[in-house]
Design a protein around this motif. Structure first.
Motif, PDB file in Angstrom:
ATOM      1  N   LYS A 110      64.220  75.896  44.689  1.00  5.81           N
ATOM      2  CA  LYS A 110      63.934  74.942  43.615  1.00  5.81           C
ATOM      3  C   LYS A 110      62.522  74.376  43.749  1.00  5.81           C
ATOM      4  O   LYS A 110      61.755  74.374  42.772  1.00  5.81           O
ATOM      5  CB  LYS A 110      64.949  73.796  43.627  1.00  5.81           C
TER       6      LYS A 110
ATOM      7  N   ASP B 175      69.699  67.921  42.096  1.00  5.06           N
ATOM      8  CA  ASP B 175      70.707  68.978  42.088  1.00  5.06           C
ATOM      9  C   ASP B 175      71.449  69.064  43.421  1.00  5.06           C
ATOM     10  O   ASP B 175      70.933  68.670  44.467  1.00  5.06           O
ATOM     11  CB  ASP B 175      70.044  70.336  41.800  1.00  5.06           C
TER      12      ASP B 175
ATOM     13  N   GLU C 138      68.442  64.865  47.122  1.00  5.35           N
ATOM     14  CA  GLU C 138      69.267  66.070  46.987  1.00  5.35           C
ATOM     15  C   GLU C 138      69.404  66.808  48.315  1.00  5.35           C
ATOM     16  O   GLU C 138      70.310  67.611  48.481  1.00  5.35           O
ATOM     17  CB  GLU C 138      68.731  66.979  45.889  1.00  5.35           C
TER      18      GLU C 138
END
Length: 297
Positions: A22, A11, A47
């Protein structure tokens, strides 16, 4: 014990708090399901490159350096989570510039324990893309991790396609092999899956496969990702007839869980219908083939 292996999507994060949230949610979810060991994939840490902005995240070299710059923070975060939840975690892997190993990046995965210990395993054999495009180098040697859960080895993606690496770990005592991976197409995923299953068969051990999944078009290094998380064993006594203890759906993000009793490894090695692990030395080395026969039309 229960093992959780991640099919992990990459992400975009506008800030560190987003990334921390997260990882905190993912670890809490698996720990809440009773998992004692959590496995994240190779290049799952890419990410982190988003925190350096779109331009840095897009470039191969710049994204790798952005991840490496954040590596100490990421290690500290995963260590805190492992301690807080009382779990072992193989964290999301990525490129690290380690001065002790030269001036080019290595492909590293870190292992975190409930007592705060942090260890790491570096990839041994680079893919063509890593070697030719990224100029990534092999890192430190293979390691055997003697943990409260059992003796664990880590084969990062392509490494699991080479039988002698797995053999070295299992001869040293590994009962459980972790295979974090990152593959952009079905062909690559299939190679790693087949390699993981073959290593479980040859060494009569448990192999845990964790891939990245989905698109991350903002980052050249990991723009497309194909895979399914799974846990494999030898298809013999104490294990499923297929050798598949658990397997998720292709490209579906989330945790896949398997209940694993490592005493089954010792049992199948001693009492299995076949004994691949102990029969390994019976293979005839190529050097002893008495004559090479070449037939030409």
């Amino acid at each position: 014990m229960k093992i959780a292996t991640a099919a992990y999507p990459l992400d975009w994060h506008d800030n560190w708090a987003s990334y921390e949230d997260k990882l905190t949610r993912w670890v809490a979810e698996a720990a809440g399901q009773g998992a004692a060991l959590l496995v994240f994939p190779e290049y799952g840490a890419m990410e982190l490159a988003s925190l350096a902005g779109a331009e840095a995240a897009a470039g191969l070299e710049t994204s790798g350096r952005a991840v490496s710059d954040r590596w100490p923070e990421a290690d500290a975060l995963l260590s805190r989570l492992a301690v807080a939840h009382g779990v072992h975690v193989l964290g999301p892997g990525g490129p690290v510039w380690d001065a002790a190993l030269g001036d080019r990046p290595v492909n590293r995965s870190s292992l975190f324990t409930p007592d705060g210990t942090i260890a790491h395993q570096d990839k041994q054999i680079m893919t063509r893309y890593e070697r030719e495009e990224w100029d990534m180098h092999p890192g430190g040697p293979l390691k055997l991790f003697d943990t409260a859960l059992g003796r664990i080895g880590v084969l990062i993606c392509y490494d699991c396609e080479f039988p002698l690496l797995a053999r070295a770990l299992t001869e040293a005592g590994a009962e459980l092999l972790l295979v974090p991976s990152n593959t952009e197409a079905m062909t690559g995923y299939s190679r790693v899956r087949i390699g993981a299953m073959a290593r479980a068969l040859e060494n009569q051990c448990v192999v845990v496969h964790s891939p990245t999944v989905g698109d991350a078009l903002w980052c050249e290094a990991v723009d497309r990702n194909v895979g399914a998380a799974a846990v494999y064993g030898p298809p013999d006594i104490g294990f499923p007839d297929t050798g598949v203890l658990a397997q998720g759906e292709l490209n579906r993000p989330g945790w896949v869980y398997a209940d694993v009793d490592l005493s089954a490894v010792a049992q199948v090695r001693a009492e299995g219908g076949v004994v691949n692990f102990s029969d390994w030395p019976r293979q005839e080395p190529r050097s002893k083939i008495p004559e090479l026969h070449v037939l030409r039309a």
